[in-house]
Design an enzyme around this catalytic site. Structure first.
Site, PDB file in Angstrom:
ATOM      1  N   ASP A   1      22.113  64.201 -42.417  1.00  0.00           N
ATOM      2  CA  ASP A   1      21.768  63.351 -41.290  1.00  0.00           C
ATOM      3  C   ASP A   1      22.856  62.274 -41.202  1.00  0.00           C
ATOM      4  O   ASP A   1      23.599  62.055 -42.165  1.00  0.00           O
ATOM      5  CB  ASP A   1      20.391  62.730 -41.566  1.00  0.00           C
ATOM      6  CG  ASP A   1      20.054  61.652 -40.565  1.00  0.00           C
ATOM      7  OD1 ASP A   1      20.070  61.950 -39.356  1.00  0.00           O
ATOM      8  OD2 ASP A   1      19.787  60.507 -40.988  1.00  0.00           O
TER       9      ASP A   1
ATOM     10  N   GLU B   1      20.483  39.298 -60.251  1.00  0.00           N
ATOM     11  CA  GLU B   1      20.108  38.750 -61.567  1.00  0.00           C
ATOM     12  C   GLU B   1      21.222  39.011 -62.573  1.00  0.00           C
ATOM     13  O   GLU B   1      21.204  40.012 -63.289  1.00  0.00           O
ATOM     14  CB  GLU B   1      18.833  39.449 -62.075  1.00  0.00           C
ATOM     15  CG  GLU B   1      17.659  39.473 -61.121  1.00  0.00           C
ATOM     16  CD  GLU B   1      16.785  38.228 -61.252  1.00  0.00           C
ATOM     17  OE1 GLU B   1      16.955  37.464 -62.229  1.00  0.00           O
ATOM     18  OE2 GLU B   1      15.952  38.016 -60.360  1.00  0.00           O
TER      19      GLU B   1
ATOM     20  N   ASP C   1      22.775  58.708 -39.037  1.00  0.00           N
ATOM     21  CA  ASP C   1      22.356  57.301 -39.033  1.00  0.00           C
ATOM     22  C   ASP C   1      21.422  56.998 -40.191  1.00  0.00           C
ATOM     23  O   ASP C   1      20.424  57.676 -40.373  1.00  0.00           O
ATOM     24  CB  ASP C   1      21.623  56.969 -37.730  1.00  0.00           C
ATOM     25  CG  ASP C   1      22.524  57.134 -36.541  1.00  0.00           C
ATOM     26  OD1 ASP C   1      23.523  56.421 -36.460  1.00  0.00           O
ATOM     27  OD2 ASP C   1      22.233  58.013 -35.694  1.00  0.00           O
TER      28      ASP C   1
HETATM   29  N1  RBF Z   1      13.859  44.946 -63.445  1.00  0.00           N
HETATM   30  C1  RBF Z   1      13.180  46.041 -63.097  1.00  0.00           C
HETATM   31  O1  RBF Z   1      12.054  45.934 -62.638  1.00  0.00           O
HETATM   32  N2  RBF Z   1      13.710  47.287 -63.236  1.00  0.00           N
HETATM   33  C2  RBF Z   1      14.955  47.477 -63.753  1.00  0.00           C
HETATM   34  O2  RBF Z   1      15.393  48.626 -63.852  1.00  0.00           O
HETATM   35  C3  RBF Z   1      15.704  46.341 -64.161  1.00  0.00           C
HETATM   36  N3  RBF Z   1      16.945  46.481 -64.685  1.00  0.00           N
HETATM   37  C4  RBF Z   1      17.644  45.370 -65.064  1.00  0.00           C
HETATM   38  C5  RBF Z   1      18.912  45.516 -65.607  1.00  0.00           C
HETATM   39  C6  RBF Z   1      19.656  44.391 -66.006  1.00  0.00           C
HETATM   40  C7  RBF Z   1      20.998  44.584 -66.586  1.00  0.00           C
HETATM   41  C8  RBF Z   1      19.103  43.097 -65.847  1.00  0.00           C
HETATM   42  C9  RBF Z   1      19.860  41.889 -66.267  1.00  0.00           C
HETATM   43  C10 RBF Z   1      17.836  42.958 -65.309  1.00  0.00           C
HETATM   44  C11 RBF Z   1      17.097  44.075 -64.917  1.00  0.00           C
HETATM   45  N4  RBF Z   1      15.800  43.957 -64.393  1.00  0.00           N
HETATM   46  C12 RBF Z   1      15.107  45.068 -63.989  1.00  0.00           C
HETATM   47  C13 RBF Z   1      15.443  42.673 -63.819  1.00  0.00           C
HETATM   48  C14 RBF Z   1      14.506  41.857 -64.591  1.00  0.00           C
HETATM   49  O3  RBF Z   1      13.231  42.287 -64.213  1.00  0.00           O
HETATM   50  C15 RBF Z   1      14.789  40.445 -64.103  1.00  0.00           C
HETATM   51  O4  RBF Z   1      15.970  39.986 -64.648  1.00  0.00           O
HETATM   52  C16 RBF Z   1      13.653  39.555 -64.446  1.00  0.00           C
HETATM   53  O5  RBF Z   1      12.598  39.867 -63.585  1.00  0.00           O
HETATM   54  C17 RBF Z   1      14.026  38.088 -64.312  1.00  0.00           C
HETATM   55  O6  RBF Z   1      13.795  37.602 -63.057  1.00  0.00           O
HETATM   56 MG    MG Z   2      16.952  34.313 -63.779  1.00  0.00          MG
END
Ligand code: RBF
Ligand code: MG
Ligand code: ADP
Length: 383
Positions: free
Chosen positions: A15, A310, A17
């Site tokens: 597809d 993050e 768009d």
């Molecule tokens: N949060 C998720 O819900 N799923 C993820 O796969 C996930 N992977 C992350 C990978 C890295 C390298 C970092 C630093 C954070 C990740 N987090 C992930 C985010 C994490 O939930 C978040 O930093 C906290 O919620 C702080 O606000």
């Molecule tokens: Mg933070």
């Protein structure tokens, strides 16, 4: 780890768009301008109803919802002539050029099958380098009896490719397109273009987060060979600003502090890049340059309402650095964001990401960006 083979595919039908092209922004911009003439305001809420529809269906929805005093075909004529001025600005979605080049280099037959009209498809792809030559077949909704969700477009594409529907792999962003692909008896990979919609794609054979996550070998097609030690290199991209307070969750709940940037300054970058785990280099105005691994997205485990960045700086600091200027150069991709059965499994995965990033950033391919001038912040905020 070797991926289980799903089914042997001989061709790929794409597809356009929302799958290969980011036409969403242009669409909203044009509609906004158009509706102003009728004293109406485009609020973006109609997007869900429109994704994947044919031009006339789109027109019917908007003309009715906004009570416009014009006929559907007048709407189409006017809005589509406005589109033509914007087509040169439309960008390929992340991973689209990589996928097209890859399949075309390996001689995999490819077709474009879109609910747009053929002329519109051709003008859209004329601005994308190398696309026209890569698709031996193009089918628009004006070339068949009925558009998606009817299977006609896909069946016509397979016929013109001389391929069986059962050995055709469809890649689609819309639910309507997935329905059409399945009705055509094809295998369908969905790449939803709107966030948090995965649950609507149950009939797809696989749902991926972005084209970066496509694994052609699962479908008996040649695998990508550009992954390096668990990372996918990208053109560097840049984000920066003062460190702001986040949800206070990183260090407290996960033991992993993430230095949040205000979302206001970088909404374009945020919408341009798929959610996922990325890595690169981080420069702090008064401290130096550090390795960095980050997630961008809605953090499925916490199901945040807002898409955030993050970044975890891979260094032990003995104090916080709120309000300091933080600049990031993002150089590669690791994996899509995921949900996890427990906090422990999420934390373990983030530590794995850390190791992948730390090792990769020593490779010359990535280490060279340590010297990027963007990271050497000479003046702090306000100076
Ligand atoms: N949060 C998720 O819900 N799923 C993820 O796969 C996930 N992977 C992350 C990978 C890295 C390298 C970092 C630093 C954070 C990740 N987090 C992930 C985010 C994490 O939930 C978040 O930093 C906290 O919620 C702080 O606000
Ligand atoms: Mg933070
Ligand atoms: P918030 O939710 O406010 O972002 P976190 O618990 O995620 O709070 O902690 C992030 C803060 O911790 C950053 O803003 C920064 O001031 C500080 N910090 C200390 N060490 C680090 C690090 N290695 N990486 C990122 N931030 C760090």
């Amino acid at each position: 780890m070797a991926q289980p083979l799903k089914k042997l595919m001989s061709c790929v039908i794409l597809d356009l768009d929302g799958t290969l092209l980011n036409t969403d922004g242009m669409f909203s911009e044009v509609l906004k301008t158009f509706l102003v003439k009728y004293g109406k305001e485009w609020d973006g809420r109609e997007k869900h109803k429109i994704v994947g529809k044919t031009p006339l269906e789109e027109a019917a929805i908007i003309v009715e919802d906004y009570g416009l005093p014009c006929a559907k075909h007048e709407f189409v004529n006017e809005v589509y002539s406005m589109f033509s001025d914007h087509l040169c600005k439309v960008k390929a979605l992340p991973g689209a050029n990589r996928l097209i080049k890859h399949l075309s280099c390996h001689g995999v037959p490819m077709a474009l099958a879109s609910n747009s009209h053929r002329a519109t498809i051709e003008s859209k792809i004329s601005y994308q380098h190398g696309w026209k030559e890569s698709f031996s077949v193009i089918v628009g909704s004006d070339e068949v009896r009925t558009g998606k969700p009817s299977p006609d477009i896909f069946l016509e594409a397979a016929k013109r490719l001389n391929m069986e529907p059962s050995s055709s792999l469809v890649i689609e962003d819309s639910v309507i397109g997935v329905m059409a692909g399945k009705a055509a008896g094809m295998e369908v990979v969905a790449v939803p273009s709107l966030p948090k919609q995965t649950h609507r794609y149950t009939s797809a054979d696989e749902v991926i987060n972005s084209l970066l996550d496509l694994q052609p070998e699962k479908w008996g097609l040649p695998p990508f060979q550009d992954w390096i030690e668990g990372t996918l290199p990208s053109e560097p991209w840049y984000v920066g600003g003062p460190v702001v307070k986040g949800l206070g969750r990183g260090s407290k709940v996960l033991g992993i502090p993430t230095a949040n940037l205000s979302t206001e300054g970088y909404s374009d970058v945020l919408s341009e890049h798929p959610s996922g785990v990325y890595f690169g280099w981080a420069g702090l105005s008064t401290r130096g340059v550090y390795k960095m691994v980050m997630s961008i997205g809605w953090n499925p485990y916490f199901d945040n309402a807002e898409k955030t960045i993050e970044p975890w700086l891979l260094h032990e600091f003995d104090e916080d650095f709120y309000d300091e200027e933080l600049h990031l150069v993002i150089v590669g991709y690791i994996r899509p964001e995921a949900n996890f059965p427990s906090l422990e499994t999420l934390i373990t995965k983030i530590h794995e990401d850390r190791k992948v990033a730390e090792r990769a950033l020593d490779l010359p391919l990535y280490s060279k960006y340590r010297d990027d001038p963007y990271l050497k912040i000479t003046s702090s905020k306000g100076q």
